[in-house]
Design an enzyme around this catalytic site. Structure first.
Site, PDB file in Angstrom:
ATOM      1  CG  HIS A 128     -34.791  10.708  35.031  1.00 47.49           C
ATOM      2  ND1 HIS A 128     -33.475  10.881  34.700  1.00 47.49           N
ATOM      3  CD2 HIS A 128     -34.796   9.963  36.173  1.00 47.49           C
ATOM      4  CE1 HIS A 128     -32.699  10.274  35.609  1.00 47.49           C
ATOM      5  NE2 HIS A 128     -33.488   9.719  36.513  1.00 47.49           N
ATOM      6  CD  GLU A 131     -36.193   8.402  32.302  1.00 51.00           C
ATOM      7  OE1 GLU A 131     -36.670   9.429  31.759  1.00 51.00           O
ATOM      8  OE2 GLU A 131     -34.980   8.132  32.341  1.00 51.00           O
ATOM      9  CG  HIS A 149     -31.150  13.232  35.261  1.00 52.75           C
ATOM     10  ND1 HIS A 149     -31.091  12.613  34.050  1.00 52.75           N
ATOM     11  CD2 HIS A 149     -30.011  12.883  35.920  1.00 52.75           C
ATOM     12  CE1 HIS A 149     -29.963  11.905  33.982  1.00 52.75           C
ATOM     13  NE2 HIS A 149     -29.294  12.060  35.103  1.00 52.75           N
ATOM     14  CG  ASP A 159     -33.831  14.496  32.343  1.00 52.83           C
ATOM     15  OD1 ASP A 159     -32.613  14.775  32.326  1.00 52.83           O
ATOM     16  OD2 ASP A 159     -34.280  13.458  32.860  1.00 52.83           O
TER      17      ASP A 159
HETATM   18 ZN   LIG Z   1     -32.773  11.933  33.008  1.00 54.46          ZN
END
Ligand SMILES: [Zn+2]
Length: 244
Positions: free
Chosen positions: A29, A91, A131, A141
């Site tokens: 992400h 992330e 993602h 993303d």
């Molecule tokens: Zn995401």
């Protein structure tokens, strides 16, 4: 198995539960915050990710790998659902949500972290996803500037190879790779998600809220007739066949 293998900062989240399936996927992400802001934001939304990579490459762990973090939402890949139960989520902090180049130190940290996870959990290259791959009608993303080619050169995920398939059925190829192709809209969104990852120069639109609310613009439909797109798909489809 040691599930705390990597040296990193800890910011334990309370937003997780028990996995229902074994780990077999890795989901990447990006988030438009630094790590400290991002951790606070995820907590506020009752979401979480196993790892967050800050602008300077520092790695934070928020959920133990053995637990099910809440990062994927409604999503699917290769017909599998409940991706949260099957995956580890990372992330990467990025102010413009992956529209411009990522910081080198972040990518260096990310590559080491991914290699470490892939080796311990034996994650197959065809199960390393964006993602936007697993939720193509909702998510954009980590974004079109994410360096998938560089990751693949470090044995993380799949990139182009020498051979092309002669297949011409777009739905069949997207679906085989893993994308959701249940409806015409899903096919269009998945074609766009494919380009975000494998043909980013085709992505002209910023991933604004407006785009995400209306994921069926004309350019997605036009893509299905685009010879560059079809040729990229025939190549990537061939590479995915090596892993099935
Ligand atoms: Zn995401």
């Amino acid at each position: 198995m040691n599930s705390q293998p990597f040296v990193c900062n800890a910011a334990p989240s309370i937003h997780y539960n028990q996995r229902q399936h074994p780990i077999e996927m890795l989901v990447i992400h990006s988030m438009a915050h630094n790590a400290v802001e991002g951790i606070a934001r995820l907590n506020e939304l009752k979401l979480s990710s196993h790892y967050i990579i800050d602008f300077d490459g520092t790695i934070w762990q928020c959920v133990d790998e053995k637990n099910r973090a809440w990062h994927a939402g409604i999503s699917s890949w290769q017909g599998l659902t409940d991706i949260n139960s099957r995956s580890i989520g990372i992330e990467v902090c990025h102010r413009s949500l992956g529209q411009s180049a990522f910081n080198r130190r972040q990518i260096k940290s990310l590559i080491l972290l991914c290699q470490n996870i892939i080796n311990r959990w034996h994650i197959s290259p065809d199960k390393i996803v964006a993602h936007s791959d697993i939720a193509p009608n909702r998510k954009a993303d980590p974004g079109k500037a994410f360096p998938w080619q560089e990751l693949a050169a470090n044995n993380i995920g799949i990139w182009y190879g020498a051979r092309f398939s002669e297949e011409t059925d777009i739905k069949k190829m997207l679906s085989f790779i893993g994308y959701n192709t249940e409806t015409e809209q899903n096919i269009c969104c998945s074609a766009y998600a494919f380009c975000r990852r494998f043909l980013p120069r085709k992505i002209k639109t910023m991933p604004t809220r407006r785009l995400l609310d209306n994921p069926y613009p004309k350019e997605n439909i036009a893509l299905l007739e685009d010879s560059e797109f079809i040729s990229a798909l025939q190549n990537i489809y061939m590479q995915y066949q090596l892993y099935r």
